[in-house]
Scaffold this motif. Structure first.
Motif, PDB file in Angstrom:
ATOM      1  N   ARG A 176       0.838  -1.208   0.000  1.00 49.08           N
ATOM      2  CA  ARG A 176       0.000   0.000   0.000  1.00 49.08           C
ATOM      3  C   ARG A 176       0.870   1.253   0.000  1.00 49.08           C
ATOM      4  N   ILE A 177       1.929   1.212   0.787  1.00 52.24           N
ATOM      5  CA  ILE A 177       2.844   2.358   0.855  1.00 52.24           C
ATOM      6  C   ILE A 177       3.495   2.589  -0.503  1.00 52.24           C
ATOM      7  N   LYS A 178       3.957   1.522  -1.143  1.00 55.28           N
ATOM      8  CA  LYS A 178       4.583   1.649  -2.452  1.00 55.28           C
ATOM      9  C   LYS A 178       3.604   2.197  -3.483  1.00 55.28           C
ATOM     10  N   LYS A 179       2.344   1.801  -3.351  1.00 52.81           N
ATOM     11  CA  LYS A 179       1.334   2.283  -4.295  1.00 52.81           C
ATOM     12  C   LYS A 179       1.116   3.785  -4.149  1.00 52.81           C
ATOM     13  N   VAL A 180       1.026   4.244  -2.891  1.00 51.81           N
ATOM     14  CA  VAL A 180       0.843   5.679  -2.647  1.00 51.81           C
ATOM     15  C   VAL A 180       2.079   6.457  -3.098  1.00 51.81           C
ATOM     16  N   VAL A 181       3.258   5.928  -2.772  1.00 46.20           N
ATOM     17  CA  VAL A 181       4.505   6.581  -3.180  1.00 46.20           C
ATOM     18  C   VAL A 181       4.583   6.675  -4.705  1.00 46.20           C
ATOM     19  N   GLY A 182       4.181   5.601  -5.379  1.00 50.83           N
ATOM     20  CA  GLY A 182       4.180   5.613  -6.834  1.00 50.83           C
ATOM     21  C   GLY A 182       3.264   6.683  -7.398  1.00 50.83           C
ATOM     22  N   GLY A 187      18.998   2.203   0.832  1.00 53.82           N
ATOM     23  CA  GLY A 187      19.355   2.825  -0.436  1.00 53.82           C
ATOM     24  C   GLY A 187      19.047   1.959  -1.647  1.00 53.82           C
ATOM     25  N   LYS A 188      18.375   0.834  -1.436  1.00 55.10           N
ATOM     26  CA  LYS A 188      18.047  -0.074  -2.528  1.00 55.10           C
ATOM     27  C   LYS A 188      16.806   0.408  -3.275  1.00 55.10           C
ATOM     28  N   GLU A 189      16.847   0.378  -4.590  1.00 56.61           N
ATOM     29  CA  GLU A 189      15.719   0.837  -5.399  1.00 56.61           C
ATOM     30  C   GLU A 189      14.482  -0.023  -5.154  1.00 56.61           C
ATOM     31  N   ARG A 190      13.326   0.647  -4.937  1.00 51.34           N
ATOM     32  CA  ARG A 190      12.078  -0.067  -4.682  1.00 51.34           C
ATOM     33  C   ARG A 190      10.986   0.304  -5.679  1.00 51.34           C
ATOM     34  N   SER A 191      11.314   1.061  -6.693  1.00 53.70           N
ATOM     35  CA  SER A 191      10.301   1.485  -7.670  1.00 53.70           C
ATOM     36  C   SER A 191      10.923   1.566  -9.052  1.00 53.70           C
ATOM     37  N   GLN A 192      10.080   1.840 -10.027  1.00 48.90           N
ATOM     38  CA  GLN A 192      10.590   2.109 -11.360  1.00 48.90           C
ATOM     39  C   GLN A 192      11.310   3.443 -11.368  1.00 48.90           C
ATOM     40  N   LYS A 193      12.038   3.712 -12.412  1.00 54.48           N
ATOM     41  CA  LYS A 193      12.770   4.974 -12.552  1.00 54.48           C
ATOM     42  C   LYS A 193      11.880   5.979 -13.277  1.00 54.48           C
ATOM     43  N   TYR A 194      11.480   7.027 -12.581  1.00 53.75           N
ATOM     44  CA  TYR A 194      10.595   8.038 -13.161  1.00 53.75           C
ATOM     45  C   TYR A 194      11.403   9.121 -13.869  1.00 53.75           C
ATOM     46  N   ASN A 195      11.263   9.172 -15.193  1.00 53.21           N
ATOM     47  CA  ASN A 195      11.865  10.232 -16.008  1.00 53.21           C
ATOM     48  C   ASN A 195      13.371  10.367 -15.808  1.00 53.21           C
ATOM     49  N   PHE A 196      14.067   9.259 -15.642  1.00 50.89           N
ATOM     50  CA  PHE A 196      15.508   9.286 -15.435  1.00 50.89           C
ATOM     51  C   PHE A 196      16.213   9.853 -16.668  1.00 50.89           C
ATOM     52  N   THR A 197      17.281  10.607 -16.437  1.00 53.13           N
ATOM     53  CA  THR A 197      18.110  11.079 -17.544  1.00 53.13           C
ATOM     54  C   THR A 197      18.893   9.892 -18.108  1.00 53.13           C
ATOM     55  N   LYS A 198      19.272   9.985 -19.363  1.00 51.65           N
ATOM     56  CA  LYS A 198      20.079   8.935 -19.978  1.00 51.65           C
ATOM     57  C   LYS A 198      21.393   8.751 -19.216  1.00 51.65           C
ATOM     58  N   PHE A 199      21.953   9.883 -18.760  1.00 56.19           N
ATOM     59  CA  PHE A 199      23.213   9.829 -18.029  1.00 56.19           C
ATOM     60  C   PHE A 199      23.089   8.972 -16.767  1.00 56.19           C
ATOM     61  N   CYS A 200      22.026   9.210 -15.997  1.00 58.54           N
ATOM     62  CA  CYS A 200      21.866   8.468 -14.743  1.00 58.54           C
ATOM     63  C   CYS A 200      21.487   7.002 -14.994  1.00 58.54           C
ATOM     64  N   GLN A 201      20.780   6.735 -16.071  1.00 61.65           N
ATOM     65  CA  GLN A 201      20.506   5.342 -16.437  1.00 61.65           C
ATOM     66  C   GLN A 201      21.809   4.605 -16.723  1.00 61.65           C
ATOM     67  N   VAL A 202      22.710   5.279 -17.432  1.00 60.85           N
ATOM     68  CA  VAL A 202      24.004   4.683 -17.747  1.00 60.85           C
ATOM     69  C   VAL A 202      24.825   4.492 -16.476  1.00 60.85           C
ATOM     70  N   MET A 203      24.853   5.512 -15.622  1.00 60.73           N
ATOM     71  CA  MET A 203      25.634   5.431 -14.385  1.00 60.73           C
ATOM     72  C   MET A 203      25.188   4.257 -13.520  1.00 60.73           C
ATOM     73  N   ARG A 204      23.874   4.039 -13.451  1.00 62.13           N
ATOM     74  CA  ARG A 204      23.360   2.949 -12.609  1.00 62.13           C
ATOM     75  C   ARG A 204      23.487   1.586 -13.288  1.00 62.13           C
ATOM     76  N   SER A 205      23.884   1.566 -14.546  1.00 62.15           N
ATOM     77  CA  SER A 205      24.115   0.294 -15.230  1.00 62.15           C
ATOM     78  C   SER A 205      25.561  -0.167 -15.075  1.00 62.15           C
ATOM     79  N   ILE A 206      26.418   0.707 -14.558  1.00 60.17           N
ATOM     80  CA  ILE A 206      27.829   0.381 -14.350  1.00 60.17           C
ATOM     81  C   ILE A 206      28.021   0.028 -12.874  1.00 60.17           C
ATOM     82  N   PRO A 207      28.353  -1.225 -12.544  1.00 57.18           N
ATOM     83  CA  PRO A 207      28.407  -1.679 -11.140  1.00 57.18           C
ATOM     84  C   PRO A 207      29.175  -0.757 -10.197  1.00 57.18           C
ATOM     85  N   ALA A 208      30.335  -0.295 -10.617  1.00 56.05           N
ATOM     86  CA  ALA A 208      31.151   0.549  -9.735  1.00 56.05           C
ATOM     87  C   ALA A 208      30.449   1.844  -9.377  1.00 56.05           C
TER      88      ALA A 208
END
Length: 298
Positions: free
Chosen positions: A10-16, A37-58
């Protein structure tokens, strides 16, 4: 266990719903993370840069650290406080509190800003060395200081309509700070969180240009309302308190340093030595020179 999972859902639904409305209205990226700090939702309107950054493990692990530390900093400072992530972009976090329990944070931002008032919350990473990430950085949107502060207030207001940040939670957050971390014990005696944040800001910027306007912007209050609240809580006006703090710090320097009185005055924002001496005498009953003489430092 089933009941707990249902509550979390329910909390995730309201947050979404909050993030969807916020992103549609502002176009600014956001995500929901848990208390680790673990992601619990989809990425809303993420920039391409941040999508790339989060795809690199380091870099992904550093992104999670920034999300977590930024959220905890918001709780500790008891107000939304934009910061720079490890990649240099500006983010801010709003806590999700339900029934006096912290569930996570909505983290928003991914904004580029040249304003130096936004400080790094983690050590910068050498992401520029990654050509794949570098090619997307130019597409990160640029924002002014005022726009970023407004966006943080909008998200904070929208979120607290559904998840009020209770006084008990504020106290728990304050008590949970590691021993020795709080440099200003007097904060514990201040009832209003807005004034605690004001005092904390003043203590950390005694060598800067401090005015009612600047401080009001930092704590998200109007100048008149801040002035009224501060006088009620502290039994003195804002400038009196700033001068008192500066004189107290100047006393420490006069006792332990051979710096000139002129240099010490400038260190604490007094550009005329005569005015510094006048303020110092108002609070101590003696001039800086007379005060220093008692400690045999000339």
């Amino acid at each position: 266990m089933a009941i707990t999972l249902m509550k979390e859902d329910r909390i995730k639904k309201v947050v979404g719903s909050i993030m969807n409305d916020y992103t549609n209205a502002t176009g600014i990226a956001c995500i929901y993370v848990d208390i680790k700090g673990k992601e619990r939702s989809q990425k809303y309107n993420f920039t391409k840069f941040c999508q790339v950054m989060r795809s690199i493990p380091a870099f992904r692990s550093k992104c999670s650290q920034c999300d977590l530390v930024g959220g905890l900093e918001t709780i500790k400072k008891q107000g939304c406080c934009p910061y720079r992530c490890h990649a240099g972009l500006v983010d801010f976090a709003v806590p999700i509190v339900h029934e006096n329990q912290l569930h996570g944070f909505i983290v928003s931002g991914q904004m580029s800003s040249s304003d130096m008032r936004f400080l790094y919350i983690q050590d910068p990473t050498p992401w520029e060395e990654d050509s794949y990430a570098l090619q997307y950085f130019k597409g990160v949107p640029q924002y002014r200081y005022e726009e970023i502060m407004s966006a943080s207030r909008v998200l904070n207001t929208l979120t607290t309509c559904y998840f009020p940040f209770s006084d008990r939670m504020l106290n728990m957050a304050h008590e949970a700070a590691p021993i020795g971390e709080d440099k200003h014990p007097e904060l514990a005696r201040i009832r209003r969180p807005e004034i605690r944040k004001t005092v904390e800001y003043i203590k950390g910027h005694l060598n800067c240009n401090l005015s009612l306007r600047i401080i009001a912007e930092e704590v998200f209050l109007s100048e008149s309302y801040l002035s009224k609240l501060f006088k009620q809580e502290m039994n003195m006006n804002l400038m009196q308190y700033i001068n008192q703090c500066r004189v107290q710090e100047a006393e420490k320097v006069l006792r332990s340093s051979k710096s000139s009185v002129d240099a010490i005055g400038r260190q604490f924002g007094y550009h005329r030595t005569s005015y510094f001496c006048k303020i110092f005498k108002q609070f101590t009953g003696e001039t800086p020179h007379a005060y220093r003489k008692k400690f045999d430092i000339r």
